[in-house]
Design a protein around this motif. Structure first.
Motif, short mmCIF file in Angstrom:
data_model
loop_
_atom_site.label_atom_id
_atom_site.label_comp_id
_atom_site.label_asym_id
_atom_site.label_seq_id
_atom_site.Cartn_x
_atom_site.Cartn_y
_atom_site.Cartn_z
N PRO A 14 27.00 -10.46 125.55
CA PRO A 14 27.91 -11.39 124.86
C PRO A 14 27.27 -12.78 124.82
CG PRO A 14 28.97 -10.26 126.72
CD PRO A 14 27.50 -10.10 126.89
N ALA A 16 28.18 -15.32 122.40
CA ALA A 16 28.88 -16.13 121.40
C ALA A 16 29.37 -17.47 121.93
CB ALA A 16 30.07 -15.33 120.84
N VAL A 60 26.33 -9.74 120.88
CA VAL A 60 27.55 -10.19 120.22
C VAL A 60 27.41 -11.70 120.07
CG1 VAL A 60 30.06 -10.29 120.30
CG2 VAL A 60 28.86 -8.32 121.26
N GLY A 62 27.73 -15.45 117.50
CA GLY A 62 28.75 -16.22 116.79
C GLY A 62 28.04 -17.19 115.87
N GLN A 109 31.17 -12.21 116.89
CA GLN A 109 32.56 -12.44 117.32
C GLN A 109 33.03 -13.63 116.50
OE1 GLN A 109 33.16 -14.10 121.25
NE2 GLN A 109 35.12 -13.07 121.49
N ALA A 118 34.87 -10.08 123.04
CA ALA A 118 33.44 -10.04 122.67
C ALA A 118 32.89 -8.63 122.89
CB ALA A 118 32.65 -11.06 123.49
N CYS A 121 34.03 -6.22 120.29
CA CYS A 121 33.34 -6.35 119.00
C CYS A 121 32.15 -5.39 118.88
CB CYS A 121 32.83 -7.79 118.81
SG CYS A 121 34.14 -8.99 118.51
#
Ligand code: G1P
Length: 295
Positions: A14, A16, A60, A62, A109, A118, A121
């Motif tokens: 993750p 993001a 993940v 952003g 995300q 997250a 996703c």
């Protein structure tokens, strides 16, 4: 166990988060791209996953995180220039880090709804198989990489796994905390979990360090999008629900190495010093500089 559990082939990262604690450094550069010595933080964490045998790296991301995707792609002009200038060692080092075609996936995300969201996703990219999650802020440093240790424990016990380590009692409110059956064991069944317990209410001082092996049923639970601590969709809340499901044991794998929380300035700076001191090409000269500074 009679049949070996299904292999862990995929890992979710993750990445993001906004990185507001590092502004202005993270205004245009993702916090995961800040360097510990000469490797971005995210590269160190991908190294750990790769050393554990992970074959598919799922990020993940952003908005404003495109440079992470570039980092894990080939850079044709750079590679050609290095080759033309006979910088073969530098080129070989770059190529060694490059995921093979199809080994890296990126999904966005779209809103900062929490760690659980997250991970959710990534559900379609992970599919119906157990997988790892590595939180990139937390650098785990040990002779055997943390995730490799956890996969060995998973191969023995099956189920779901969380890496844990003790923290001082006055810090338990900052983390996910677990209670375990056998405090002295390297791997122990988890008896309770709580996300950021109020001071004085933690079931132990064992904190969730940011490395997980999870069964895919977690995605159905995350999909309810229930909000928890801080108004966010918490991974811990769905893990609590999963642990209450028959056949979904949760194990705490105690991590005995050193953890640097690179989401905090002190952790990040300390990681830089520690990793530099360990490098044969930098350590001795750097140690001399530090000594001089401290005098
Ligand atoms: C997350 C998890 C928490 C864990 C921590 C480790 O919290 O929710 O359980 O202990 O990472 O860094 P966050 O740091 O995103 O608030």
């Amino acid at each position: 166990m009679t049949t070996p559990p299904r292999p862990i082939r995929k890992a979710v990262f993750p990445v993001a988060g906004l990185g507001t604690r590092f502004l202005p450094a993270t205004k245009a550069v993702p916090k995961e791209m800040l360097t510990v010595v000469d490797r971005p933080v995210i590269q160190h964490v991908v190294d750990e996953a790769r050393a554990a045998g992970i074959e598919h790296f799922i990020f993940v991301t952003g908005r404003n995180k495109g440079v992470i995707e570039d980092h894990f792609d080939s850079q044709f002009e750079l590679e050609r220039t290095l080759a033309e200038r006979n910088k073969h060692a530098e080129l070989a080092a770059l190529m060694k880090d490059l995921p093979q075609a199809g080994q890296a996936s990126f999904t966005r995300q779209q809103a900062p709804l929490g760690l659980g969201h997250a991970v959710w996703c990534a559900r379609d990219i992970v599919g119906d198989e157990p997988f790892a999650v590595l939180l990139p802020d937390m650098l785990h440093h040990a002779a055997t990489p943390c995730l490799a240790d956890m996969i060995a424990s998973y191969n023995q016990h099956g189920g779901n796994h969380i890496a844990v380590a003790p923290v001082p009692d006055d810090q338990t409110h900052m983390y996910g905390i677990v209670g375990v059956e056998d405090r002295a064991a390297k791997a122990s069944r988890i008896t309770s979990m709580v996300e950021k317990p109020p001071k004085g209410s933690a079931p132990s001082n064992l904190h969730v360090t940011g490395r997980y092996i999870l069964q895919p049923q977690i995605f159905d639970l995350l999909g309810t999008q229930d909000k928890g601590a801080g108004g966010e969709i918490q991974l811990t809340d769905s893990m609590i629900k999963l642990a209450a499901t028959p056949g979904q044991a949760f194990w705490a794998d105690r991590f005995d190495g050193k953890i640097y929380d690179c989401g905090s300035k002190i952790g990040f700076l300390t990681a830089n010093v520690a990793y530099a001191l360990e490098r044969p090409d930098l350590g001795p000269a750097f140690a001399a500089e530090i000594k001089a500074l401290l005098q």
